[in-house]
Design a protein around this motif. Sequence first.
Motif, PDB file in Angstrom:
ATOM      1  N   ASP A  81       1.148 136.371  81.343  1.00 57.08           N
ATOM      2  CA  ASP A  81       0.710 137.751  81.185  1.00 57.08           C
ATOM      3  C   ASP A  81      -0.268 138.168  82.274  1.00 57.08           C
ATOM      4  OD1 ASP A  81       2.170 138.400  78.900  1.00 57.08           O
ATOM      5  OD2 ASP A  81       0.668 137.529  77.562  1.00 57.08           O
ATOM      6  N   THR A 132       9.606 135.014  76.507  1.00 58.77           N
ATOM      7  CA  THR A 132       9.038 136.271  76.968  1.00 58.77           C
ATOM      8  C   THR A 132       9.982 136.994  77.917  1.00 58.77           C
ATOM      9  OG1 THR A 132       6.825 135.311  76.768  1.00 58.77           O
ATOM     10  CG2 THR A 132       7.030 137.319  78.069  1.00 58.77           C
ATOM     11  N   ASP A 136      11.257 140.647  77.333  1.00 57.73           N
ATOM     12  CA  ASP A 136      11.023 141.681  78.339  1.00 57.73           C
ATOM     13  C   ASP A 136      12.271 142.515  78.605  1.00 57.73           C
ATOM     14  OD1 ASP A 136       8.402 140.945  78.733  1.00 57.73           O
ATOM     15  OD2 ASP A 136       8.792 139.757  80.540  1.00 57.73           O
ATOM     16  N   TRP A 199       7.854 140.798  84.734  1.00 52.83           N
ATOM     17  CA  TRP A 199       6.522 141.238  84.302  1.00 52.83           C
ATOM     18  C   TRP A 199       6.139 142.511  85.030  1.00 52.83           C
ATOM     19  CZ3 TRP A 199       1.683 140.469  87.213  1.00 52.83           C
ATOM     20  CH2 TRP A 199       0.534 140.769  86.470  1.00 52.83           C
ATOM     21  N   TRP A 203       1.195 146.075  82.664  1.00 54.22           N
ATOM     22  CA  TRP A 203       0.964 145.393  81.392  1.00 54.22           C
ATOM     23  C   TRP A 203      -0.269 144.502  81.452  1.00 54.22           C
ATOM     24  CZ3 TRP A 203       6.582 143.265  80.392  1.00 54.22           C
ATOM     25  CH2 TRP A 203       7.414 144.348  80.081  1.00 54.22           C
ATOM     26  N   ALA A 347       0.416 141.373  75.875  1.00 52.98           N
ATOM     27  CA  ALA A 347       0.106 140.021  75.405  1.00 52.98           C
ATOM     28  C   ALA A 347       1.346 139.310  74.888  1.00 52.98           C
ATOM     29  CB  ALA A 347      -0.962 140.076  74.318  1.00 52.98           C
ATOM     30  N   ARG A 348       2.522 139.730  75.344  1.00 57.32           N
ATOM     31  CA  ARG A 348       3.764 139.158  74.809  1.00 57.32           C
ATOM     32  C   ARG A 348       3.841 137.664  75.064  1.00 57.32           C
ATOM     33  NH1 ARG A 348       8.061 142.818  76.678  1.00 57.32           N
ATOM     34  NH2 ARG A 348       7.655 144.015  74.785  1.00 57.32           N
ATOM     35  N   SER A 349       3.561 137.236  76.291  1.00 62.06           N
ATOM     36  CA  SER A 349       3.605 135.811  76.596  1.00 62.06           C
ATOM     37  C   SER A 349       2.515 135.056  75.846  1.00 62.06           C
ATOM     38  CB  SER A 349       3.455 135.594  78.107  1.00 62.06           C
ATOM     39  OG  SER A 349       3.436 134.223  78.426  1.00 62.06           O
ATOM     40  N   THR A 350       1.371 135.690  75.655  1.00 62.87           N
ATOM     41  CA  THR A 350       0.272 135.058  74.938  1.00 62.87           C
ATOM     42  C   THR A 350       0.628 134.812  73.482  1.00 62.87           C
ATOM     43  OG1 THR A 350      -1.267 136.202  76.415  1.00 62.87           O
ATOM     44  CG2 THR A 350      -2.176 135.249  74.410  1.00 62.87           C
TER      45      THR A 350
END
Length: 447
Positions: A81, A132, A136, A199, A203, A347-350
Amino acid sequence: MNTSSRFPPFPFAGLRGICRPAHIALFLYLLAGLADGTLMPFFALWAKHDAGIATACIGLLLGCYAGGELLATPLVGGIADRVGRRPVLLASTAGIGVGFLLLYAAHGVVWAAGSLIFIGCFESVLHPTLATVIADTVSPDALRRHFASARVMSNLGGVVGPIFGALLALHSLGSVFLGCASSLLLGALVVAVFLPETWQKEWGRSAEEDDDEGLAGVLPAFRDKQLAALLLGFACLEIAGSWIESVLPLYAHNGGVLTPSGVGLLFAYGAALIVVLQRVVTKLSARLSAFWLVLGSALTLVAAFVILLLHPFLLSLIAAVTLFSFAQMLFGPLIPTTVNELAPPAARSTYMAAASVMNDLRDTLGPTTGTLLYAASAKLPWMLGMPIALSATWAIAIASRRHGRPPGRDGLDMAGEGSLEAHGTGGELDEPVQMSASKSPLFLHFR
């Protein structure tokens, strides 16, 4: 629709129509599954017969693999992210490949444990970032199907992996590590050549926000009570199921039922079931409540444990692996879908890393507790697995009701009139996906 603003140029732009990011992510799931399938059926046998490690300690050594992930996730779990998906996947696949080469050359328990921790550190960002990339680029209506496809590809690797490992094991049990290394290094090459960045810089969060959030920003499960409660229940259910994976090879070998190669073929059969039937099961269960899917998975695991309580013979082992595979088909795609629907785009990957922590706990506690229980009594893992699976299901139901969020959609159709698949796009988007939990169909499933 123009995608040039979204995907920067990369060396083989003419192949972009074929090498879509979601397709590349699925291929990387295949390679990761190939490595896992090559490793898992033979690691315990290698540790016992080649490395001379006591049975009770094998799970602790294998736990170093997941332990490396647990050590690294608080530091780098959400790094995709901040720096993007592509560089994280490139470093992760290359690092895991090098780690398996180190494991092949390992002499002694300390070197082997260090190699596994090294592999785990790079592994900590692989699956969250792959999930992710799919999130995405895929429509929310198509997410569960794509995550089901990810499981199909992972288990396709799980079919080929044990067969590949069985062939390598004819030479030496340690040779399986070379097969694992070649799989992940091929993945690194694919990422370097074909994967564009998904990415969006807008974001990203500011450095001040990153500094202020610290560990809580990397592991939002500690702040999001609903996510934390659901993931804890999911982890308990998967820990119980993981005992079949970690203990059954020893159970079958010590019972004189299967040779090491036979164990590999048995797990290849289980993975093949998922490859063939996962999408069918997902389609047939699309309108079922998520609670009923979890309950069905738990009851299927209980049936597998009951069968394993019988004296080990070939048919009982085949039946247990069959039931375990069906439990995975019901349960597996729900976890990343749930997490993505809770995650904001920034924060999608988080959030996926938070789910990965639960998987790491399963991979650490599962083999460790399973082999310890097996060392105490050959049937103790199966006896305890039944109440744990049922209790985890009850905990998931309570958490979903206690922390449930109001749904904002009336329909449960995963490929209905408004979905991208209905319009022939296959669920993949030309613009980034943004979705809030209040508009998620999955939370209606839980209620």
